[in-house]
Design a protein around this motif. Sequence first.
Motif, PDB file in Angstrom:
ATOM      1  N   MET B   1       8.979  -3.859 -56.882  1.00 49.62           N
ATOM      2  CA  MET B   1      10.297  -3.670 -56.250  1.00 49.62           C
ATOM      3  C   MET B   1      10.813  -2.240 -56.478  1.00 49.62           C
ATOM      4  O   MET B   1      11.196  -1.555 -55.543  1.00 49.62           O
ATOM      5  CB  MET B   1      11.273  -4.708 -56.826  1.00 49.62           C
ATOM      6  CG  MET B   1      12.708  -4.537 -56.333  1.00 49.62           C
ATOM      7  SD  MET B   1      12.872  -4.830 -54.557  1.00 49.62           S
ATOM      8  CE  MET B   1      14.522  -4.262 -54.280  1.00 49.62           C
ATOM      9  N   ARG B   4       8.585   0.203 -54.709  1.00 49.46           N
ATOM     10  CA  ARG B   4       8.774   0.188 -53.262  1.00 49.46           C
ATOM     11  C   ARG B   4      10.100   0.811 -52.846  1.00 49.46           C
ATOM     12  O   ARG B   4      10.277   1.152 -51.685  1.00 49.46           O
ATOM     13  CB  ARG B   4       8.685  -1.243 -52.733  1.00 49.46           C
ATOM     14  CG  ARG B   4       7.258  -1.736 -52.729  1.00 49.46           C
ATOM     15  CD  ARG B   4       7.074  -2.870 -51.764  1.00 49.46           C
ATOM     16  NE  ARG B   4       5.656  -3.154 -51.605  1.00 49.46           N
ATOM     17  CZ  ARG B   4       5.164  -4.055 -50.776  1.00 49.46           C
ATOM     18  NH1 ARG B   4       5.967  -4.759 -50.019  1.00 49.46           N
ATOM     19  NH2 ARG B   4       3.876  -4.259 -50.681  1.00 49.46           N
ATOM     20  N   THR B   5      11.045   0.909 -53.789  1.00 48.39           N
ATOM     21  CA  THR B   5      12.355   1.469 -53.454  1.00 48.39           C
ATOM     22  C   THR B   5      12.446   2.930 -53.859  1.00 48.39           C
ATOM     23  O   THR B   5      12.693   3.805 -53.032  1.00 48.39           O
ATOM     24  CB  THR B   5      13.470   0.670 -54.154  1.00 48.39           C
ATOM     25  OG1 THR B   5      13.320  -0.693 -53.806  1.00 48.39           O
ATOM     26  CG2 THR B   5      14.847   1.173 -53.750  1.00 48.39           C
ATOM     27  N   PHE B   6      12.216   3.192 -55.155  1.00 52.97           N
ATOM     28  CA  PHE B   6      12.504   4.525 -55.669  1.00 52.97           C
ATOM     29  C   PHE B   6      11.396   5.538 -55.391  1.00 52.97           C
ATOM     30  O   PHE B   6      11.681   6.708 -55.202  1.00 52.97           O
ATOM     31  CB  PHE B   6      12.850   4.470 -57.155  1.00 52.97           C
ATOM     32  CG  PHE B   6      14.177   3.818 -57.379  1.00 52.97           C
ATOM     33  CD1 PHE B   6      15.362   4.464 -57.050  1.00 52.97           C
ATOM     34  CD2 PHE B   6      14.255   2.526 -57.872  1.00 52.97           C
ATOM     35  CE1 PHE B   6      16.592   3.858 -57.216  1.00 52.97           C
ATOM     36  CE2 PHE B   6      15.484   1.902 -58.055  1.00 52.97           C
ATOM     37  CZ  PHE B   6      16.652   2.570 -57.719  1.00 52.97           C
ATOM     38  N   MET B   9      11.890   6.788 -51.923  1.00 51.12           N
ATOM     39  CA  MET B   9      13.117   7.599 -51.878  1.00 51.12           C
ATOM     40  C   MET B   9      12.836   8.974 -52.507  1.00 51.12           C
ATOM     41  O   MET B   9      13.238  10.010 -51.982  1.00 51.12           O
ATOM     42  CB  MET B   9      14.245   6.887 -52.641  1.00 51.12           C
ATOM     43  CG  MET B   9      15.602   7.497 -52.388  1.00 51.12           C
ATOM     44  SD  MET B   9      16.871   6.891 -53.494  1.00 51.12           S
ATOM     45  CE  MET B   9      17.107   5.246 -52.902  1.00 51.12           C
ATOM     46  N   VAL B  95       8.997   2.248 -44.883  1.00 54.04           N
ATOM     47  CA  VAL B  95      10.206   2.625 -45.627  1.00 54.04           C
ATOM     48  C   VAL B  95      11.407   2.251 -44.782  1.00 54.04           C
ATOM     49  O   VAL B  95      11.467   2.618 -43.604  1.00 54.04           O
ATOM     50  CB  VAL B  95      10.221   4.158 -45.867  1.00 54.04           C
ATOM     51  CG1 VAL B  95      11.451   4.570 -46.623  1.00 54.04           C
ATOM     52  CG2 VAL B  95       8.981   4.588 -46.614  1.00 54.04           C
ATOM     53  N   SER B  96      12.358   1.535 -45.382  1.00 56.43           N
ATOM     54  CA  SER B  96      13.554   1.175 -44.611  1.00 56.43           C
ATOM     55  C   SER B  96      14.362   2.438 -44.332  1.00 56.43           C
ATOM     56  O   SER B  96      14.256   3.434 -45.065  1.00 56.43           O
ATOM     57  CB  SER B  96      14.402   0.171 -45.392  1.00 56.43           C
ATOM     58  OG  SER B  96      15.045   0.831 -46.450  1.00 56.43           O
ATOM     59  N   ILE B  99      16.458   3.560 -47.317  1.00 52.74           N
ATOM     60  CA  ILE B  99      15.726   4.328 -48.339  1.00 52.74           C
ATOM     61  C   ILE B  99      15.439   5.738 -47.817  1.00 52.74           C
ATOM     62  O   ILE B  99      15.628   6.726 -48.538  1.00 52.74           O
ATOM     63  CB  ILE B  99      14.386   3.630 -48.694  1.00 52.74           C
ATOM     64  CG1 ILE B  99      14.628   2.211 -49.214  1.00 52.74           C
ATOM     65  CG2 ILE B  99      13.576   4.454 -49.681  1.00 52.74           C
ATOM     66  CD1 ILE B  99      15.331   2.130 -50.517  1.00 52.74           C
TER      67      ILE B  99
END
Lengths: 272, 275
Positions: B1, B4-6, B9, B95-96, B99
């Motif tokens: 998680m 996949r996020t940071f 980013m 990537v959303s 983000i």
Amino acid sequence: MVVESTENNVKQAIRVEGLRKVFRKREGFRAKLKEEWALKGVSFQVADGETYGLLGPNGSGKSTLIRILSTLLIADGGEVWLLGMRLPQEEAAIRHLIGRVSVDAAFYKKLSARENLLYAAQLYGLEARTAERRAMEILERLGIESRRFNDPLEEMSRGMQQKIAITRSLLTNPPLLLLDEPTTGLDPKSRRDVQGFLEDHRKENGTTILLTTHDMAEAERLCERIGFLAHGRLVAEGTADELKYQAGSEDLEEAFIGLTGEDIKADEEMGK
Amino acid sequence: MIERTFRPMWAFVFRDFHLTRRYISWVIVFVFYAIVNSATIALIGKSQNDFRLTLTLMLGALLWSFLSAMYNEIANSISYERWEGTLEYTFMAPVSRLIHLSGVSLFAVIYSVIRTIVILGGLVLFIQISLNGANLWGVLAVLLVASLAFMGLGLIAAILPVMSPENGAQATNIVQGVLLLVSGIYYPVSVLPAWVQPLAYLSPATYALEACRKLIGITNPASTPKELVGAPLSSVLPELGILLLMGIVLIPLGLFIFHQAELWAKRTGKLKRTG
């Protein structure tokens, strides 16, 4: 005419049914919207681990098709299933599983190969050290010396840039590769390097590859089955031998002309 | 998680840092120009022998330099990718958009803060004006809170290059110009034509300026040229509240509008480099 050459019980990595895409353009402020159909109901399937070639002249709809499969375009009709997931509904999950190489190696030209590749790797959630190691392995197999890793892309030849683009698409070892004319404009040696690498990579990893190309020899060498695309329609499909047999010709280029009524070579010359 | 996020980013911060490093000569030229531009504006106050006017002009130039640099970084991130031809690769990455644009905005804030500190240093040295007693930490806090609202505006403006490959980048300057006009950067909002004045209250820059003037001590009658009496941060809580609220509204609104523009671009084929 479409040749049936796939068995129904084979697991499909790509399933495209009746795909349609139209672009509307207004020429002049008050003019009516002009419609240009890029895809007019294209259907085909690619089995898991297969390399499928799409051959067609410029404007036949190859790049539009690759863009739809890459989640960059939304189709106007038809269905697309990639690795069992449907587009565009499941595009977020699909994006983790596809790699793409386009005809123009799109990079931040001022950044080095290393910086471009690490950026791409991090976008896909890959740890920098792992990505760097993997990038070096791939580049070495593609014949790029490690000392060029820190050179800005703008100082590299087109062939080298395209090899870096292939490396980028393989960093996460995706099960599905979408290659849009990856060897167009490359010198013969670079072309051979890339083709050899793709052959080996598919054998080792079982990657499914959808390849669009102008190059008949490349299609024959790499693709188990080939589809001829002309004016947004898939006009013929099968193995290279099946297509030649169907057209009653000795080579694939003649088969292409016979089945589509188009001269792909003349088109390629114009492209150059 | 977390990966996949940071990590994705951070990828945008990594990319923008290295691009800035590679274009460092441009950065130096732009910072030099910003110092000179701000100095010429602030010297108008110096010529009037009016330290309040000098500080008002200097603050306006600095604040505008900060907000416009940040706005530009975000709004033009799409046009830059179009120019390089990398837009499709960024948009097909897993990537959303939240983000993606958060990463772009994070670098924009870091870059703009550093840039503003350098410009402030250059200005203070050149104009020889005292900032003793000014609540500069408070000013920094206001800038950071105002950044949220400007991020939202940047996201909304960033749809222009998505929708129009040919003219989108230039159109972002219109939005920026209107903000400059209505926000009272160098003058009180009351001098604007009556019909324009309500727009001033829709601009985050108006509240950021009001708060910073209090924090530096420009509006405090007890301030002198040698010793300013800056207000504590608690005295600008209403402005901070409005700025925060604007950020809370504008960021999701910006993301929503951006998402709609992206869908439109995917239907019409506008993500392609040449449109």
